[in-house]
Design an enzyme around this catalytic site. Structure first.
Site: not given
Lengths: 399, 335
Positions: B69, B138
Site C-alpha cells: 500500500e 477488515h
C-alpha cells in the site's frame, strides 16, 4: 433566606428596604420575601451596617442562602468586617495544630431558625439554552416556567407554552402576597406531615366563662369600639400563661427530641377570606399587657389577611391557638403545626344550664380542647394544662 | 445540492455499478486518468467494482499492484505530481494505514511544503465499515481519522448518485481526495437518471426534512438513520436526516441551519466514539449553535472494541436502528 416554616425550601426576594451603607438595628424590617404563605417581611437579627446586598430582586433562593452582608458594630471596631464570611457559607473547618487554640471566627449573624435539612431545591434549575434565549427575548422570568424536560428541565416548548398563556400566573404573581393555591399546597404539606409524624392525643374541657364575659362587658362599656377587648384576647393570654407554667406544651419537637421554649409566642390561626389559613405569632403573649395584646391581634389579623406577615411571626410560634367561635362550632380539635407540640382549640361561647353553688342557672360555657404531641406529653399533663387554662379564664382581672 | 433521488427516466443500478460507471466515465473523459490497486485488474477488484475494466481499457490504465500500500500509494502521488490523474484503490481502510505515511506526510503536505509549487491531484478510494463478517482487520471505520488531516478532502458517498458523481468531481480537485465506500452499500440498488454525472461535493444534503430533531450521519449509517426516522415518524417525532457527504471539510452551514430549526441533534457515526468525527460535529454545534439547543447532543457510535467476526456481535458493535431511535427519543425527553 430564613426558614419561614418547616416546609419551606426556598423564597423569592421581592423587595429590599435597605441599601448598602444603611444602618440597621435588630428587629428592623429589611426585605420582603414571597413564599407560599404570602409576602413575608424579613427582620434583621443584628445591629450594624449593611455592607453588601447578596441577592437581587425577584430572585428565588433556597433557605439558608445569605441575603446580605452586615458589618456589626463589634466587627467595625475590630476592623474585621472584610474577614467575615458570608453568613451561611458552608464552613470548611481548618484543622488547627493540636496545641493551638482554635481561631475564633467572627460569628455569622444567627439565622432566625436553625436551617432545616438541605433543601432539595438548592440545585440550579435546568434550562436548555434555547429556552433560556427565548425567555430572555420575551423577558420571561424562568422562575414562572414549569419544566417538562428530562429531570424537570425547562425546554423551549415550556417557554413557548408560557408565552402562549402569559396572563393567569403572571398576574397572580405580581400582586405581592397571597397566592391561595400555593397556600393550600403549603397547608397540605404541613398538615399531612403533622398527621403522619405526630402522635396526637386529644382532650376536651368545658369551662364556665361567665366571669370573663362580665369582666369584658364592664371594661368595654366605657371604650370606643376599636379599643374594646374581645374574649379571644383572654383566651390567648390564658393559653400563654398556662404554657409558661407547663413547658411540655410550648416548644418544638425537632431531630427526635423536644426543645422547650422559654419564650411563649402564641400562634393565632387566622382564616383568610377565600380560603387559606396562617398562624403567625403574637410574641411574648405571656408578658405584654392585655390591651397591647389585643391591639397586636387586630394588627396581625389585618396584615395576615392582606398577605403581609413578618418573618419572625411566621417562623417562631411556640404553641398555637385556634378558635372557631365566630363560626358557631362548639368544639374543634386542631392539628398541631409542626414542629410545635400542642394546639389549643376554642369553640363558640354558648349559654348552658350549669350548676353553680348547688343551683342550676344559665352560664356562658366554652369548650376548650387540647391536641398535643404524645411523644412529648401525656394525657395527665394535658389535663392539668387544660385545667390551668380554665382556671385562668375564671379570673379575668388577673390576666 | 445533489440531484433528486427520484426523477423520471431513471434506471435501477447498484452502488457498485454506479461506482464502476464513474471510473469508466473518468477513463473515457480524461486519458490522464488510470486506476491502480491490489487485484483491480484481472480479479476485478475485491468488491467487484473494476470488473471488466481491464478488458475495456487495458493493463496500462487498469494496473494491478503488489501488496504494498505504501509503495503504490506513493507511486500514485508521484504520478499525480507529474501530471497524471491517478485513482488509487486501497482494499479497506484498515490496509490504508500502511499508506498513511504517504497520505499524511506526503500527499497532504506537498502543496504547503513546496510553497505551492506542487499539488497532488490524487484520488484514493477505499472500502470502510463493518457488516460483512470480515473480522477486525477488515471492518473498521477510520474515515474520521482521515477527516482530521488538513490538506486532503474526505468524501463518503451514501447514495448511487453520489457513487456515480463524486469521483469525477474529486478528480477535478487539484489536491488529494479520499473517497470512502461503505462495504454494505455496494450491493444496494437505487435509481439513477440517465444523465447522472458529477455532483457538488461541498454541501451536505438534507435527505429527509423534519422539524423535531436533526439526525446527522453519512455513508452506511444513512440508510439505518432514514429507517430510524421512519420509526420515529410513527411515534409523532419528525426527524430531519442530514447526509454529510463530505467529512472534510464539514458543511457547517447545513448542520447549523438544521439544528437551529430542530434545536436537537443526534450524530450517527460508525467510527469509535472517543475522539470520533461525531465528537467533532458535536463540538462544532456547541460552538456555533449553543443557544439554539434544547437538549444535550446525542451520539450513536460503534462500540469501542475491535469489530467482532460473529454476526450477532458485529451487528451489536455498530450503530443500528433501535439505538438511533432510542437516542433520538432521549434527546426529546421521550424515553
Amino acid at each position: 433566606m430564613p426558614s419561614l416554616g418547616a416546609d419551606m425550601e426556598a423564597g423569592k426576594l421581592v423587595e429590599w428596604l435597605v441599601k448598602p451603607g444603611d444602618r440597621v438595628k435588630r428587629g428592623d424590617i429589611v426585605a420582603v420575601v414571597e413564599t407560599q404563605k404570602g409576602a413575608i417581611e424579613i427582620e434583621i437579627f443584628e445591629t450594624g451596617r449593611i455592607e453588601q446586598i447578596l441577592v437581587g430582586l425577584n430572585t428565588e433562593v433556597p433557605v439558608g442562602t445569605p441575603l446580605a452582608r452586615i458589618q456589626t458594630e463589634l466587627e467595625a471596631m475590630a476592623g474585621t468586617a472584610a474577614a467575615a464570611p458570608p453568613p451561611s457559607a458552608p464552613a470548611v473547618p481548618v484543622a488547627a495544630p493540636p496545641s493551638m487554640p482554635a481561631p475564633v471566627a467572627p460569628s455569622p449573624p444567627p439565622a432566625p431558625l436553625p436551617p432545616l435539612a438541605a433543601p432539595a431545591a438548592a440545585a440550579r434549575a435546568r434550562v436548555s439554552p434555547a429556552a433560556r434565549r427565548l425567555a430572555e427575548a420575551h423577558a420571561i422570568d424562568l422562575a414562572t416556567v414549569t419544566g417538562s424536560g428530562p429531570a424537570g428541565a425547562i425546554v423551549y416548548a415550556d417557554v413557548e407554552r408560557r408565552l402562549g398563556a402569559p396572563v393567569a400566573r403572571a398576574e397572580k404573581k405580581r400582586a405581592p402576597g397571597l397566592d391561595l393555591d400555593a397556600m393550600r399546597t403549603a397547608i397540605a404539606a404541613a398538615m399531612a406531615r403533622s398527621k403522619r409524624e405526630i402522635p396526637h392525643y386529644y382532650l376536651e374541657h368545658q369551662v364556665d366563662v361567665t366571669a370573663s364575659e362580665q369582666w369584658l362587658a364592664s371594661i368595654n362599656a366605657a371604650r370606643p369600639p376599636d379599643g374594646r377587648l374581645l374574649i379571644g384576647a383572654l383566651m390567648i393570654r390564658s393559653v400563654a400563661l398556662a404554657a409558661r407554667r407547663f413547658p411540655a406544651f410550648n416548644g418544638f419537637y425537632r431531630d427526635g427530641k423536644f426543645e422547650p421554649s422559654r419564650a411563649v409566642h402564641v400562634g393565632v390561626a387566622i382564616a383568610i377570606r377565600g380560603g387559606g389559613l396562617a398562624a403567625p405569632a403574637l410574641h411574648d403573649a405571656d408578658h405584654i399587657p392585655l390591651d397591647e395584646l389585643m391591639a397586636r391581634m387586630r394588627d396581625l389579623v389585618q396584615r395576615t389577611r392582606s398577605g403581609r406577615i413578618r418573618s419572625s411571626e411566621i417562623s417562631d410560634p411556640t404553641i398555637t391557638v385556634t378558635s372557631l367561635g365566630e363560626r358557631g362550632v362548639e368544639t374543634l380539635y386542631g392539628i398541631i403545626y409542626p414542629p410545635q407540640v400542642a394546639i389549643a382549640g376554642f369553640g363558640r361561647v354558648v349559654t348552658r344550664p350549669w350548676v353553680v353553688d348547688g343551683a342550676i342557672g344559665p352560664r356562658s360555657v366554652v369548650s376548650i380542647t387540647l391536641s398535643a404531641d404524645h411523644r412529648v406529653s401525656d394525657g395527665h399533663a394535658g389535663a392539668l394544662f387544660l385545667a390551668e387554662i380554665g382556671r385562668l379564664l375564671q379570673e379575668p382581672d388577673k390576666l | 445540492m445533489p440531484p433528486q433521488m427520484t426523477q423520471p427516466a431513471t434506471t435501477e443500478i447498484t452502488y457498485r455499478d454506479a461506482m464502476r460507471e464513474a471510473i469508466r466515465d473518468a477513463l473515457h473523459r480524461d486519458d490522464r486518468v488510470f486506476l491502480m490497486g491490489e487485484d483491480v485488474g484481472r480479479y476485478g477488484g475485491c468488491y467487484g467494482v473494476s470488473k471488466g475494466l481491464l478488458a475495456e481499457f487495458g493493463a496500462e490504465r487498469i494496473r494491478d499492484t503488489p501488496l504494498s500500500e505504501s509503495g503504490f500509494t506513493g507511486a500514485g502521488i508521484g504520478a499525480a505530481m507529474a501530471g497524471m490523474r491517478p485513482i488509487v484503490e486501497l482494499m479497506t481502510v484498515n490496509f490504508s494505514l500502511l499508506a498513511l505515511d504517504q497520505i499524511l506526510n506526503t500527499a497532504a503536505t506537498v502543496r504547503h511544503m513546496s510553497g505551492n509549487q506542487f499539488g497532488v491531484p490524487l484520488v484514493i478510494r477505499m472500502a470502510t465499515g463493518a457488516g460483512r463478517q470480515l473480522a477486525a482487520q477488515h471492518s473498521h471505520s477510520l474515515e474520521g481519522w482521515y477527516a482530521h488531516i488538513p490538506g486532503i478532502k474526505v468524501l463518503a458517498p451514501a447514495t448511487v448518485e453520489d457513487a456515480r458523481g463524486m469521483l469525477w468531481t474529486a478528480l477535478q480537485d487539484p489536491d488529494p481526495v479520499l473517497i470512502f465506500e461503505n462495504v454494505m452499500l455496494y450491493g444496494m440498488a437505487g435509481r439513477l437518471t440517465a444523465d447522472a454525472g458529477p455532483v457538488d461535493i461541498a454541501r451536505a444534503a438534507v435527505r429527509r426534512p423534519g422539524r423535531d430533531i436533526s439526525l446527522i450521519t453519512y455513508g452506511g449509517s444513512l440508510w439505518k438513520t432514514l429507517e430510524a426516522a421512519a420509526v420515529l415518524a410513527g411515534e409523532n417525532i419528525d426527524a430531519e436526516v442530514i447526509d454529510l457527504r463530505s467529512l472534510r471539510p464539514l458543511d457547517d452551514a447545513t448542520i447549523m441551519t438544521s439544528v437551529a430549526r430542530t434545536r436537537r441533534a443526534v450524530i450517527i457515526d460508525e467510527g469509535w466514539r472517543s475522539g470520533s468525527l461525531s465528537a467533532e460535529i458535536g463540538m462544532r454545534i456547541v460552538e456555533q449553535a449553543f443557544w439554539e439547543l434544547d437538549a444535550p447532543i446525542g451520539r450513536v457510535c460503534s462500540a469501542e472494541v475491535p469489530i467482532p467476526y460473529a454476526r450477532h456481535l458485529e451487528n451489536a458493535a455498530i450503530p443500528q436502528v433501535p439505538g438511533i431511535v432510542a437516542a433520538a427519543k432521549a434527546a426529546l425527553g421521550r424515553v
